[in-house]
Design an enzyme around this catalytic site. Structure first.
Site, PDB file in Angstrom:
ATOM      1  N   CYS A 138      -1.647   4.195  11.049  1.00 26.49           N
ATOM      2  CA  CYS A 138      -1.215   5.521  11.640  1.00 26.49           C
ATOM      3  C   CYS A 138      -2.450   5.929  12.458  1.00 26.49           C
ATOM      4  CB  CYS A 138      -0.998   6.803  10.585  1.00 26.49           C
ATOM      5  SG  CYS A 138      -2.292   6.993   9.492  1.00 26.49           S
ATOM      6  N   CYS A 190       1.021  -1.126  -0.036  1.00 23.78           N
ATOM      7  CA  CYS A 190       0.140  -0.222  -0.311  1.00 23.78           C
ATOM      8  C   CYS A 190       0.938   1.177  -0.072  1.00 23.78           C
ATOM      9  CB  CYS A 190      -0.707   0.119   1.288  1.00 23.78           C
ATOM     10  SG  CYS A 190      -1.894  -1.387   1.369  1.00 23.78           S
ATOM     11  N   ALA A 191       1.608   1.559  -1.058  1.00 22.70           N
ATOM     12  CA  ALA A 191       2.786   1.860  -1.081  1.00 22.70           C
ATOM     13  C   ALA A 191       2.891   3.768  -1.243  1.00 22.70           C
ATOM     14  CB  ALA A 191       3.794   1.849  -2.239  1.00 22.70           C
ATOM     15  N   GLY A 248       4.754   7.102  -1.317  1.00 24.47           N
ATOM     16  CA  GLY A 248       6.207   6.521  -1.686  1.00 24.47           C
ATOM     17  C   GLY A 248       7.218   6.894  -0.533  1.00 24.47           C
TER      18      GLY A 248
END
Length: 437
Positions: free
Chosen positions: A382, A261-262, A265
């Protein structure tokens, strides 16, 4: 966490004043569900740097104190107001109570906003309400005695979040969590630049991070994108919580690593930096525009990776056992970022948490087979939500006997919930699991 911007339905005229820009943005956030950071970026177009700072400060302060402002206003006002008038009152009240604006300016400018918004008939009403609040600022309405209601109003955090944290942490720890200040602006060096070299290049003093030696904390308000180090790919903006997710994978030199789930970046780039670019990196991202953004970010930072548009929640047998390590920084509620994104608290509810937990479980089940036997799976969010964090990992382990928790390199156990008031970071969660067979 992946969040898509809210599309606006109509073009807006250029605001006539910074306060009008803040009002339009605040109304879009509170009424239409717009994302504050995106909407404010649009609102500040064409304004000076000074005016833009004021727009951001007024809108974010109002959002940060929204429930308390409503508590004060509800004690002074009978009946409901139209959203535009309510937001004018909220902003004026915020200026009086939290931004140290001179009272005459806060009140007169709020009245002027009514006129600018073609609400001439409400000018006397707004003037009277704000004058009453100014006169009674030493005798504002008391907070409720009930702990959940008190904390909810005092810290402008929805009751369901407060109740969830009270159940998990108790009253004292919940209040400490709600009152904690965020870590502020944190950056790091990108290989081959070193942390010492970046510190020497910065135009201001920087403090080392508490948990990652490469983290540098900078003064708030600094525009790092204007620095030569940013344009030159030597500097990346990244918090310590996100950095620790990458640290959980340990040394990835020479390994095949998937960031599933990049976007945007930052973690992919830090994995490359920690590995001195000796890493075979693959990145999945579902949304084309975010994939394009990630491509630009990695290019600026000199990172080589295979970028693939695909849904991490859909299993593809072609990738089974293809990676030595898989990083899953899954979509989440973002409750660990409330101090820097106050609109998050108003955009979600328990139903959204349930939907996100279901998606997270699906991503875990889809991507776990991509880890080779003996390889690592790192799960992170998060947020501060046991349903999305500890409960999610425990349910996964119960259903997948081939994985076991493994001690994190920077903690005693295999799972760690970072808390702002304890660790001085954003509220991140990380779990490290080893595939045994």
């Amino acid at each position: 966490m992946s969040r898509e911007p809210v599309k606006e339905n109509s073009a807006r005229r250029r605001p006539r004043s910074p306060r009008r820009a803040a009002l339009d943005a605040l109304t879009d956030v509170t009424k239409n569900g717009a994302y504050a950071n995106l909407r404010l970026k649009q609102a500040c177009a064409g304004f000076s740097a000074r005016d833009a700072r004021f727009i951001y400060a007024l809108c974010y302060a109002t959002l940060e104190h929204l429930l308390y402002l409503d508590h004060v206003l509800d004690a002074c006002v009978q009946g409901r107001q139209k959203p535009l008038i309510r937001n004018i009152l909220r902003m004026g009240c915020c200026e009086l109570l939290f931004l140290n604006t001179p009272p005459h300016a806060a009140i007169s400018e709020s009245v002027a906003l009514c006129r600018a918004a073609d609400r001439e008939a409400m000018c006397g009403f707004v003037n009277a309400v704000l004058r009453r609040i100014d006169r009674q600022r030493d005798a504002l309405p008391p907070l409720p005695e009930d702990p959940a209601l008190r904390l909810s109003i005092r810290y402008s955090c929805p009751l369901w979040i407060v109740a969830m944290w009270l159940s998990a942490y108790g009253e004292a720890e919940t209040e400490a969590l709600l009152s904690a200040q965020g870590p502020g602006l944190t950056v790091r060096a990108q290989y081959p630049c070193t942390t010492d070299a970046l510190m020497a290049e910065l135009p201001c003093p920087a403090a080392r991070g508490r948990l990652d030696e490469n983290a540098l904390r900078l003064p708030a308000g600094l525009d790092v994108t204007a620095l030569p180090a940013f344009a030159g790919g030597r500097l990346a903006v990244q918090g310590e919580g996100a950095m620790l997710l990458c640290r959980a994978l340990s040394d990835c030199r020479g390994l095949r690593v998937l960031d599933a789930c990049a976007a945007p970046g930052g973690k992919s780039a830090y994995l490359a930096s920690l590995s001195e670019n000796e890493i075979a990196l693959t990145c999945f991202e579902l949304h084309p525009h975010r994939l394009a953004l990630m491509e630009k970010t990695l290019a600026r930072l000199g990172v080589s990776a295979s970028l693939i548009q695909r849904d991490a929640a859909q299993h593809d047998p072609a990738y089974d056992a293809a990676f030595d390590a898989v990083l899953l920084d899954v979509p989440c509620s973002g409750l660990g970022l409330l101090h820097e994104k106050p609109d998050i608290r108003y955009s979600k509810g328990p139903a959204e948490i349930d939907a996100l937990a279901a998606l997270q479980a699906k991503i875990l089940a889809a991507c776990a087979p991509y880890v080779r036997p003996g390889g690592l799976l790192v799960y992170g969010t998060c947020t501060i939500s046991r349903k999305e964090n500890e409960d999610q990992v425990n349910a996964f382990l119960a259903a997948h006997a081939e994985f076991r928790l493994e001690r994190l390199p920077f903690a005693e156990g295999g799972m760690l919930q970072l808390l702002p008031e304890v660790h001085g970071t954003d509220g991140f969660f990380v779990a490290r699991m080893r595939r045994c067979i």
